[in-house]
Structure formats: structure tokens, C-alpha cells
Design a protein around this motif. Structure first.
Motif, PDB file in Angstrom:
ATOM      1  N   ALA A 116       0.825  -1.201   0.000  1.00 14.35           N
ATOM      2  CA  ALA A 116       0.000   0.000   0.000  1.00 14.35           C
ATOM      3  C   ALA A 116       0.864   1.257   0.000  1.00 14.35           C
ATOM      4  N   PHE A 117       1.925   1.241   0.806  1.00 13.78           N
ATOM      5  CA  PHE A 117       2.815   2.404   0.870  1.00 13.78           C
ATOM      6  C   PHE A 117       3.555   2.603  -0.451  1.00 13.78           C
ATOM      7  N   GLU A 118       3.997   1.512  -1.048  1.00 11.80           N
ATOM      8  CA  GLU A 118       4.713   1.605  -2.322  1.00 11.80           C
ATOM      9  C   GLU A 118       3.819   2.162  -3.431  1.00 11.80           C
ATOM     10  N   LEU A 119       2.595   1.679  -3.507  1.00 14.27           N
ATOM     11  CA  LEU A 119       1.673   2.167  -4.537  1.00 14.27           C
ATOM     12  C   LEU A 119       1.346   3.644  -4.336  1.00 14.27           C
ATOM     13  N   GLN A 120       1.240   4.055  -3.065  1.00 10.09           N
ATOM     14  CA  GLN A 120       1.022   5.478  -2.814  1.00 10.09           C
ATOM     15  C   GLN A 120       2.162   6.303  -3.383  1.00 10.09           C
ATOM     16  N   MET A 121       3.390   5.893  -3.086  1.00 12.18           N
ATOM     17  CA  MET A 121       4.548   6.681  -3.517  1.00 12.18           C
ATOM     18  C   MET A 121       4.726   6.646  -5.032  1.00 12.18           C
ATOM     19  N   GLN A 122       4.077   5.673  -5.688  1.00 11.79           N
ATOM     20  CA  GLN A 122       4.070   5.639  -7.151  1.00 11.79           C
ATOM     21  C   GLN A 122       2.949   6.494  -7.737  1.00 11.79           C
ATOM     22  N   GLY A 123       2.126   7.076  -6.867  1.00 13.42           N
ATOM     23  CA  GLY A 123       1.061   7.953  -7.320  1.00 13.42           C
ATOM     24  C   GLY A 123      -0.109   7.247  -7.966  1.00 13.42           C
ATOM     25  N   LYS A 124      -0.359   5.978  -7.588  1.00 10.27           N
ATOM     26  CA  LYS A 124      -1.396   5.191  -8.242  1.00 10.27           C
ATOM     27  C   LYS A 124      -2.811   5.570  -7.801  1.00 10.27           C
ATOM     28  N   GLY A 125      -2.956   6.041  -6.561  1.00  2.70           N
ATOM     29  CA  GLY A 125      -4.282   6.338  -6.027  1.00  2.70           C
ATOM     30  C   GLY A 125      -4.328   6.041  -4.544  1.00  2.70           C
ATOM     31  N   MET A 126      -5.523   6.043  -3.971  1.00  9.56           N
ATOM     32  CA  MET A 126      -5.655   5.730  -2.553  1.00  9.56           C
ATOM     33  C   MET A 126      -5.406   4.244  -2.328  1.00  9.56           C
ATOM     34  N   THR A 127      -4.694   3.921  -1.247  1.00  6.73           N
ATOM     35  CA  THR A 127      -4.466   2.536  -0.864  1.00  6.73           C
ATOM     36  C   THR A 127      -5.049   2.312   0.524  1.00  6.73           C
ATOM     37  N   PHE A 128      -5.660   1.140   0.722  1.00  9.85           N
ATOM     38  CA  PHE A 128      -6.464   0.891   1.923  1.00  9.85           C
ATOM     39  C   PHE A 128      -6.160  -0.496   2.468  1.00  9.85           C
ATOM     40  N   VAL A 129      -5.774  -0.558   3.742  1.00  9.99           N
ATOM     41  CA  VAL A 129      -5.535  -1.831   4.413  1.00  9.99           C
ATOM     42  C   VAL A 129      -6.397  -1.885   5.664  1.00  9.99           C
ATOM     43  N   GLU A 130      -7.350  -2.802   5.685  1.00  9.19           N
ATOM     44  CA  GLU A 130      -8.209  -3.014   6.847  1.00  9.19           C
ATOM     45  C   GLU A 130      -7.640  -4.150   7.680  1.00  9.19           C
ATOM     46  N   ILE A 131      -7.526  -3.924   8.989  1.00  4.09           N
ATOM     47  CA  ILE A 131      -6.919  -4.913   9.877  1.00  4.09           C
ATOM     48  C   ILE A 131      -7.912  -5.297  10.970  1.00  4.09           C
ATOM     49  N   LEU A 132      -8.295  -6.566  11.009  1.00  3.86           N
ATOM     50  CA  LEU A 132      -9.147  -7.070  12.078  1.00  3.86           C
ATOM     51  C   LEU A 132      -8.300  -7.203  13.332  1.00  3.86           C
ATOM     52  N   SER A 133      -8.700  -6.485  14.374  1.00  3.23           N
ATOM     53  CA  SER A 133      -7.838  -6.320  15.541  1.00  3.23           C
ATOM     54  C   SER A 133      -8.601  -6.612  16.835  1.00  3.23           C
ATOM     55  N   PRO A 134      -7.963  -7.245  17.813  1.00  2.00           N
ATOM     56  CA  PRO A 134      -8.648  -7.594  19.063  1.00  2.00           C
ATOM     57  C   PRO A 134      -8.811  -6.414  20.012  1.00  2.00           C
ATOM     58  N   CYS A 135      -9.896  -6.453  20.793  1.00  2.00           N
ATOM     59  CA  CYS A 135     -10.147  -5.461  21.844  1.00  2.00           C
ATOM     60  C   CYS A 135     -10.588  -6.197  23.103  1.00  2.00           C
ATOM     61  N   PRO A 136      -9.653  -6.802  23.848  1.00  2.00           N
ATOM     62  CA  PRO A 136     -10.007  -7.602  25.017  1.00  2.00           C
ATOM     63  C   PRO A 136     -10.846  -6.842  26.052  1.00  2.00           C
ATOM     64  N   THR A 137     -10.543  -5.567  26.258  1.00  2.00           N
ATOM     65  CA  THR A 137     -11.242  -4.797  27.283  1.00  2.00           C
ATOM     66  C   THR A 137     -12.725  -4.675  26.979  1.00  2.00           C
ATOM     67  N   ASN A 138     -13.069  -4.255  25.779  1.00  2.00           N
ATOM     68  CA  ASN A 138     -14.475  -4.014  25.458  1.00  2.00           C
ATOM     69  C   ASN A 138     -15.208  -5.254  24.959  1.00  2.00           C
ATOM     70  N   TRP A 139     -14.464  -6.274  24.545  1.00  2.00           N
ATOM     71  CA  TRP A 139     -15.113  -7.548  24.198  1.00  2.00           C
ATOM     72  C   TRP A 139     -15.319  -8.419  25.440  1.00  2.00           C
ATOM     73  N   SER A 140     -14.705  -8.028  26.543  1.00  2.00           N
ATOM     74  CA  SER A 140     -14.771  -8.812  27.795  1.00  2.00           C
ATOM     75  C   SER A 140     -14.274 -10.240  27.581  1.00  2.00           C
TER      76      SER A 140
END
Length: 248
Positions: A194-218
């Protein structure tokens, strides 16, 4: 003795403020590694959101800006247009991006703004106390949905990686996780591309990361990782949803 791993040089000596088991710290480390490896420190700027990561500007020795609720894409638009050769990174959580800032990210993508977005999806509002987010799963409990999310009250979860991939201004969209060492390595590769494509001027790059939240998920941190792999990926499947290089 030869060192096998060194602390990223872009990091300051600040102590992390994330809860134990949170995925933000893993992603922050990967970003720091890539900044070092790709030489982005002196020519880069990070736009931070309001949310659990709002204090992360203390962790990096480089240009950064704290944005208003949901407004990181708008702020990044101005920075990238003023300095098109700069590396500009937008870092947002699901409450900040998909609730307060939905119009900002959508219109930046429609315009094809040439910055990179790292989107942390933990399916809940983290910093403000575990309220339901646009990404909360059906039936998932939250402080504002104690019986679990229902369609009649809150509608349905939105899949951002797929939604943004449908827009012409986005050149790369992928969803990954941080639930295992192999998954973490894949997440780093996705962000690097994503970072490389940005620096090549290709357009917006998007990385979605599924991430844990132990506190609020209990849940314990270990159970959180299993829940992502067993439950969350059913709503949010992993994979590349758009890659202009592969389509060419």
C-alpha cells in the motif's frame, strides 16, 4: 552476537498506553518497521484520529498531526495535495472512520486522493467505552446494545474494504489480521505494498486490519484472537479486494 531484531529507530522512548492484548501496538510496530525500512521518516507525515490511537503521536519521531473526529482523510488530502511527494499515512479506527468520518473517507476515495489508509476494525468503539460501531457484528453485545446488535435498531455491519474497492479512486484494498505470527507478517506485506503504490502515485491505498479489543469484548487476549478467526472473518473475509497491478 549478531542481532536478529532491533527496535525501530523511528520510535521514541514513550511507553505504550494501549490495553494488554490490544492489536494497535502490533500494527504501530509494523508501521515503524516499514518507515525505517522504506526510508519514510524524513519525508512522511502521519494523520492520527480520535480514538485509542490518539496518543500514538508520542511513539514516533517524525511529522504527525492529530485530527478532529473522522477528519483524518480531509486533513491528509490537504497535506498530500500541498506536498505530493510526501508519504502521507491516515490511521483510523472503525468508530472514527465509519461513524464520525464516513463522508470524509468516502469522498477522499471517490476523488482518488493519493495517500494510504490503515483501518483498525475491532468491531466496537474502544476508547469511549465499548459502544456499538458501524462494524459491530449482528448479535454482538456492546454498552449501547446490551442484548446484542439487531438490524431493526442499528442496521447491518458495513464491509469497508469491499466498499472502497468498488470506487475507481482506490487502487489497492486488502483485509488482514494480527491473530498469528503468519498473519502479522502478511499484514506487514499488505501495508508495504500500500505504501509503495502510494509513492508511485497510483491512487488511494487501503488496508483493513481485524484487531482484538479484550477490554471491550470482555474476553482474554487469547480468546479474542480465536474469536476473530472463528467469528469475525465470517462477516469480514480476508483477502485482496482490489489491486491495480494485478488487474493491469
Amino acid at each position: 552476537m549478531k542481532a536478529v531484531y532491533e527496535r525501530p529507530k523511528v520510535f521514541t522512548d514513550a511507553i505504550t498506553t494501549y490495553c494488554g492484548g490490544c492489536g494497535h501496538g502490533i500494527v504501530n510496530k509494523l508501521i515503524a518497521e516499514l518507515i525505517d525500512e522504506m526510508g519514510l521518516q524524513k519525508n512522511g507525515v502521519i494523520a492520527w484520529p480520535i480514538g485509542c490511537s490518539c496518543l500514538a503521536d508520542k511513539f514516533y519521531n517524525m511529522d504527525q498531526i492529530m485530527c478532529l473526529h473522522g477528519r483524518a482523510p480531509a486533513t491528509a488530502t490537504g497535506m498530500k495535495r500541498a506536498e505530493p511527494d510526501k508519504f502521507v499515512l491516515v490511521y483510523q479506527g472503525d468508530g472514527d472512520m465509519v461513524s464520525e468520518g464516513m463522508a470524509e473517507i468516502m469522498h477522499a476515495a471517490i476523488r482518488g486522493e493519493k495517500f494510504s489508509v490503515v483501518f483498525i476494525n475491532n468491531a466496537i468503539y474502544g476508547m469511549t467505552g465499548g459502544q456499538i460501531a458501524p462494524t459491530t457484528l449482528m448479535g454482538q453485545k456492546a454498552t449501547t446494545a446490551p442484548a446484542g446488535r439487531s438490524a431493526i435498531n442499528s442496521g447491518y455491519p458495513i464491509n469497508m474494504a469491499e466498499t472502497l474497492a468498488s470506487l475507481k479512486g482506490v487502487c489497492y484494498s486488502e483485509r488482514v489480521t494480527v491473530t498469528s505470527p503468519a498473519a502479522v507478517a502478511k499484514t506487514k506485506r499488505a501495508m508495504k505494498k500500500a505504501f509503495e503504490l502510494q509513492m508511485q502515485g497510483k491512487g488511494m491505498t487501503f488496508v483493513e486490519i481485524l484487531s482484538p479489543c479484550p477490554t471491550n469484548w470482555s474476553m482474554s487476549p487469547v480468546k479474542c484472537l480465536k474469536w476473530i478467526d472463528d467469528v469475525m472473518v465470517e462477516q469480514y473475509p480476508l483477502g485482496v479486494f482490489k489491486d491495480v497491478e494485478e488487474e493491469a
